[in-house]
Design a protein around this motif. Structure first.
Motif, PDB file in Angstrom:
ATOM      1  N   LYS A  15     102.873 -73.910  55.462  1.00  0.00           N
ATOM      2  CA  LYS A  15     102.059 -74.760  54.604  1.00  0.00           C
ATOM      3  C   LYS A  15     101.105 -73.765  53.530  1.00  0.00           C
ATOM      4  O   LYS A  15     100.888 -72.648  53.577  1.00  0.00           O
ATOM      5  N   ALA A  16     101.036 -74.455  52.440  1.00  0.00           N
ATOM      6  CA  ALA A  16     100.340 -73.809  51.412  1.00  0.00           C
ATOM      7  C   ALA A  16      99.197 -74.504  50.730  1.00  0.00           C
ATOM      8  O   ALA A  16      99.196 -75.493  50.717  1.00  0.00           O
ATOM      9  N   VAL A  17      98.015 -73.872  50.617  1.00  0.00           N
ATOM     10  CA  VAL A  17      96.929 -74.532  50.130  1.00  0.00           C
ATOM     11  C   VAL A  17      96.426 -73.906  48.778  1.00  0.00           C
ATOM     12  O   VAL A  17      96.066 -72.560  49.014  1.00  0.00           O
ATOM     13  N   LEU A  18      95.962 -74.519  47.886  1.00  0.00           N
ATOM     14  CA  LEU A  18      95.123 -73.768  46.693  1.00  0.00           C
ATOM     15  C   LEU A  18      94.089 -74.370  46.747  1.00  0.00           C
ATOM     16  O   LEU A  18      93.578 -75.477  46.889  1.00  0.00           O
ATOM     17  N   ILE A  19      93.035 -73.290  46.450  1.00  0.00           N
ATOM     18  CA  ILE A  19      91.456 -73.585  46.394  1.00  0.00           C
ATOM     19  C   ILE A  19      90.750 -72.937  45.200  1.00  0.00           C
ATOM     20  O   ILE A  19      91.244 -72.301  44.612  1.00  0.00           O
ATOM     21  N   ASP A  20      90.027 -73.615  44.972  1.00  0.00           N
ATOM     22  CA  ASP A  20      88.885 -72.769  44.065  1.00  0.00           C
ATOM     23  C   ASP A  20      87.845 -71.750  44.614  1.00  0.00           C
ATOM     24  O   ASP A  20      87.838 -71.514  45.716  1.00  0.00           O
ATOM     25  N   GLU A  21      86.916 -71.334  43.829  1.00  0.00           N
ATOM     26  CA  GLU A  21      86.291 -70.069  44.521  1.00  0.00           C
ATOM     27  C   GLU A  21      85.197 -70.489  45.587  1.00  0.00           C
ATOM     28  O   GLU A  21      84.582 -69.743  46.214  1.00  0.00           O
ATOM     29  N   THR A  22      84.803 -71.916  45.487  1.00  0.00           N
ATOM     30  CA  THR A  22      83.908 -72.446  46.554  1.00  0.00           C
ATOM     31  C   THR A  22      84.510 -72.536  48.042  1.00  0.00           C
ATOM     32  O   THR A  22      84.071 -73.053  48.926  1.00  0.00           O
TER      33      THR A  22
ATOM     34  N   ILE B 160      97.453 -67.192  39.368  1.00  0.00           N
ATOM     35  CA  ILE B 160      96.694 -67.222  40.405  1.00  0.00           C
ATOM     36  C   ILE B 160      95.693 -66.100  40.356  1.00  0.00           C
ATOM     37  O   ILE B 160      95.969 -65.068  40.268  1.00  0.00           O
ATOM     38  N   GLY B 161      94.368 -66.521  40.627  1.00  0.00           N
ATOM     39  CA  GLY B 161      93.348 -65.532  40.881  1.00  0.00           C
ATOM     40  C   GLY B 161      93.806 -64.410  42.188  1.00  0.00           C
ATOM     41  O   GLY B 161      93.333 -63.172  41.878  1.00  0.00           O
TER      42      GLY B 161
ATOM     43  N   GLU C  73      93.754 -71.653  34.055  1.00  0.00           N
ATOM     44  CA  GLU C  73      93.293 -70.344  33.896  1.00  0.00           C
ATOM     45  C   GLU C  73      93.493 -69.423  35.014  1.00  0.00           C
ATOM     46  O   GLU C  73      93.179 -68.313  34.944  1.00  0.00           O
ATOM     47  N   GLY C  74      94.136 -69.977  36.196  1.00  0.00           N
ATOM     48  CA  GLY C  74      94.368 -69.181  37.084  1.00  0.00           C
ATOM     49  C   GLY C  74      93.007 -68.607  38.122  1.00  0.00           C
ATOM     50  O   GLY C  74      92.668 -67.585  38.654  1.00  0.00           O
ATOM     51  N   LYS C  75      91.975 -69.673  38.142  1.00  0.00           N
ATOM     52  CA  LYS C  75      90.938 -69.425  38.779  1.00  0.00           C
ATOM     53  C   LYS C  75      90.845 -69.788  40.372  1.00  0.00           C
ATOM     54  O   LYS C  75      90.076 -70.594  40.557  1.00  0.00           O
ATOM     55  N   THR C  76      91.970 -69.575  40.782  1.00  0.00           N
ATOM     56  CA  THR C  76      92.148 -70.269  42.204  1.00  0.00           C
ATOM     57  C   THR C  76      92.605 -69.115  43.082  1.00  0.00           C
ATOM     58  O   THR C  76      92.890 -67.831  42.555  1.00  0.00           O
ATOM     59  N   SER C  77      92.794 -69.405  44.423  1.00  0.00           N
ATOM     60  CA  SER C  77      93.384 -68.749  45.379  1.00  0.00           C
ATOM     61  C   SER C  77      94.459 -69.626  46.180  1.00  0.00           C
ATOM     62  O   SER C  77      94.365 -70.642  46.351  1.00  0.00           O
ATOM     63  N   LEU C  78      95.590 -68.770  46.382  1.00  0.00           N
ATOM     64  CA  LEU C  78      96.638 -69.321  47.231  1.00  0.00           C
ATOM     65  C   LEU C  78      96.664 -68.846  48.464  1.00  0.00           C
ATOM     66  O   LEU C  78      96.977 -67.479  48.709  1.00  0.00           O
TER      67      LEU C  78
ATOM     68  N   ASP D 187     101.471 -59.511  39.134  1.00  0.00           N
ATOM     69  CA  ASP D 187     100.149 -58.846  39.273  1.00  0.00           C
ATOM     70  C   ASP D 187      99.123 -59.469  39.839  1.00  0.00           C
ATOM     71  O   ASP D 187      97.818 -59.237  39.519  1.00  0.00           O
ATOM     72  N   ILE D 188      99.383 -60.564  40.823  1.00  0.00           N
ATOM     73  CA  ILE D 188      98.252 -61.442  41.545  1.00  0.00           C
ATOM     74  C   ILE D 188      97.909 -60.452  42.536  1.00  0.00           C
ATOM     75  O   ILE D 188      98.650 -59.917  43.337  1.00  0.00           O
ATOM     76  N   PRO D 189      96.412 -60.191  42.692  1.00  0.00           N
ATOM     77  CA  PRO D 189      96.159 -59.369  43.749  1.00  0.00           C
ATOM     78  C   PRO D 189      96.311 -60.030  45.002  1.00  0.00           C
ATOM     79  O   PRO D 189      96.092 -61.427  45.226  1.00  0.00           O
ATOM     80  N   VAL D 190      96.830 -59.398  46.216  1.00  0.00           N
ATOM     81  CA  VAL D 190      97.244 -60.019  47.527  1.00  0.00           C
ATOM     82  C   VAL D 190      96.269 -59.457  48.517  1.00  0.00           C
ATOM     83  O   VAL D 190      96.245 -57.939  48.611  1.00  0.00           O
ATOM     84  N   CYS D 191      95.782 -60.315  49.378  1.00  0.00           N
ATOM     85  CA  CYS D 191      94.935 -59.753  50.476  1.00  0.00           C
ATOM     86  C   CYS D 191      95.856 -59.285  51.426  1.00  0.00           C
ATOM     87  O   CYS D 191      96.934 -59.545  51.569  1.00  0.00           O
ATOM     88  N   PRO D 192      95.289 -58.414  52.517  1.00  0.00           N
ATOM     89  CA  PRO D 192      96.122 -58.081  53.475  1.00  0.00           C
ATOM     90  C   PRO D 192      96.583 -59.195  54.463  1.00  0.00           C
ATOM     91  O   PRO D 192      96.060 -60.161  54.669  1.00  0.00           O
TER      92      PRO D 192
END
Length: 529
Positions: free
Chosen positions: A24-31, A84-85, A9-14, A248-253
């Motif tokens: 390195k890549a890490v996929l995390i949940d909202e916690t 991805i969220g 469902e894409g409720k993750t952050s990369l 269209d995934i939001p990307v932080c600075p």
């Protein structure tokens, strides 16, 4: 919620971080809990006197890292990532990536590792009355001007590695304030490049006839929590060669590895800091006020949300120590004793704790490369002892652990003793802290400050930038990064805190007296030549 469903469902952050030897890549949940990870090994190249990575290798590494992440997701959850969220990119700070108006790279990427800008760094530090290290982007640009390099007239955009990757993924020429603070000095009151220093730089180069102004070729600064753009279709295809990742995934600075290290260790609040110790070592302390004077050994950078940070960065940390461990490994193999490398490190590190607090008189200089903090342009590791010193394995190993942090301590002592900087707790991360309790005990003695190591510290900068991406997408209105990390990410997390031992502190100070005396003798000998 089921982890597989979270991913689908894409409720993750990369988070993806381009480090010096590994992407390195890490996929995390909202916690903030890690769900999956991927990695890609790479190395810089020394080409025509420049330490560099090719842009081709950048994208080969990004794609390889992401594919490794997909493999981990498939093996753990039997699914694929399509959305991805939120996401973010981080990388090694500083350096020089210069492009023309058609986005052509004008010269090979000049990384932080290069020490070719001494003249420019010295002149800018004097002009600005603000320390400009050789690694900084503005030092590279000004050195190119001093060198009369042909490409400078064609510069349309300069950025860091993270800023470049972010631009290719989103189309936005922006940068996080922490990463920007390693390009050009920041005015912490405005959160933007220091205008007074901008004006001074403009005066310095006014006779060169450039069509550009510095402000126009630097990336726009953003702070943690802001949206740095969205993943474009072209960016998605560039990252995920399988073509399954949606745009269209939001990307932080984009941020530098210093900023992500602060996020990953919950050290963005004033009077906290962190020390990252591996191949190189740096320590950062969030300051309560401006420093009283300019120190060439101290970088002034910022947290991802713009607070002033005093930073000591040393080129050398564990390389010499690792080389000695490798020698013991070779000896064991030669007598037919096959030893697990992790066990070997654990045994030798713990042996060091049996040594004398002052190392029994032994001394070591771990300079694989030059060390600007102590004034050395080139490296040559050196181990020294007198005949009457207590030469045994415990003291030998303790000496090399001390040596790994000695240059760092020389810089930090300027903050603690000359600037009266106060710090309540330091957070340690990196390979130096991998053997439980050993590196932590040595670091606490070196800094005379409590040192904590969190269980999540091993996740590193990729996790840190993933947290910044989650903060962007999940924060409440007016919720600060400090409160978000403290209350929603690190609340209740397990970790260990170690107070400095008085005997160890005194022993490290005695070691440093010998260490600094040896440096003074060496400098005097060089000056006499």
């Amino acid at each position: 919620m089921d982890k597989k469903l979270l991913i689908e469902e894409g409720k993750t952050s990369l988070g993806i971080e381009l480090g010096s030897t590994r992407i390195k890549a890490v996929l995390i949940d909202e916690t903030g809990a890690p769900l999956a990870s991927g990695a890609y090994e790479w190395e810089n190249q020394y080409v025509n006197g420049i330490w560099t990575y090719s842009l081709e290798d950048v994208w080969k590494g990004m794609q390889g890292c992401y594919q490794d992440l997909l493999k981990d997701v498939k093996e753990k959850y039997d699914t694929v990532i399509t959305k991805i969220g939120s996401m973010g990119v981080s990388a090694m700070m500083h350096g020089y990536l210069a492009f023309d108006k058609e986005d052509n790279l004008l010269v090979p990427f000049r990384t932080w590792r290069n020490t070719i800008t001494e003249e420019a760094a010295y002149k800018l530090t004097k002009e600005f009355n603000y320390n400009i290290p050789q690694r900084w982007s503005i030092a590279h640009l000004y050195q190119a001007i001093l060198n009369k390099e042909e490409h400078v007239k064609d510069v349309a955009f300069i950025t860091t590695l993270a800023g470049y990757v972010h631009y290719k993924l989103t189309g936005n020429k922006v940068i996080g304030v922490g990463d920007a603070s390693g390009m050009f000095p920041i005015d912490i009151n405005t959160g933007d490049y220091d205008q007074g220093m901008m004006d001074k730089f403009g005066q310095l180069v006014s006779g060169e006839g450039f069509s550009w102004k510095l402000k126009d070729i630097l990336p726009e600064i953003m702070t943690a929590g802001e949206i740095g753009g969205s993943l474009t279709k072209e960016g998605a295809a560039l990252l995920d060669v399988s073509g399954k990742l949606q745009a269209d995934i939001p990307v932080c600075p984009p941020e530098g590895d210093a900023g992500t290290g602060m996020a990953a260790t919950n050290s963005v609040a004033k009077r906290t800091g962190n020390v990252s110790a591996g191949t190189s070592v740096f320590a950062m302390i969030v300051l309560e006020k401006e420093l009283k004077k300019v120190h060439p050994e101290i970088d002034l950078v910022t947290t991802p949300d713009g607070a002033l940070v005093g930073m000591v960065h040393c080129n050398n940390c564990t390389s010499d120590l690792n080389a000695w461990v490798g020698l013991f490994d070779e000896f064991a193999e030669s007598i037919g004793a096959k030893v697990d490398k992790n066990q070997l490190f654990s045994v030798l590190y713990n042996k060091a704790l049996e040594g004398d607090a002052n190392c029994g008189g032994l001394i070591s200089y771990n300079y694989f490369s030059g060390e600007p903090v102590t004034g050395f342009a080139e490296g040559a590791p050196l181990f020294v002892r007198k005949a009457e010193d207590k030469f045994n394995l415990a003291n030998f190993m303790r000496t090399h652990l001390y040596s790994s942090l000695a240059a760092l301590k020389a810089g930090l002592d300027l903050l603690f003793k000359e600037e009266d900087v106060q710090v309540d707790e330091m957070f340690g991360h990196g390979g130096f802290f991998k053997t439980k309790g050993v590196g932590q005990k040595i670091a606490a003695a070196a800094m005379n400050t409590p040192v904590s190591v969190m269980e999540t510290a091993g996740e590193g900068g990729a996790w840190g930038i993933a947290l910044l991406a989650t903060y962007m997408s999940c924060k409440e209105e007016n919720e600060s990064l400090e409160n978000y990390l403290k209350n929603k990410i690190f609340n209740g997390q397990a970790g260990s805190k170690m107070e400095p031992d008085k005997k160890d502190v005194e022993g490290f100070d005695q070691f440093m007296e010998r260490y600094m005396k040896g440096l003074a003798i060496e400098h005097a000998a060089v000056d006499a030549l």
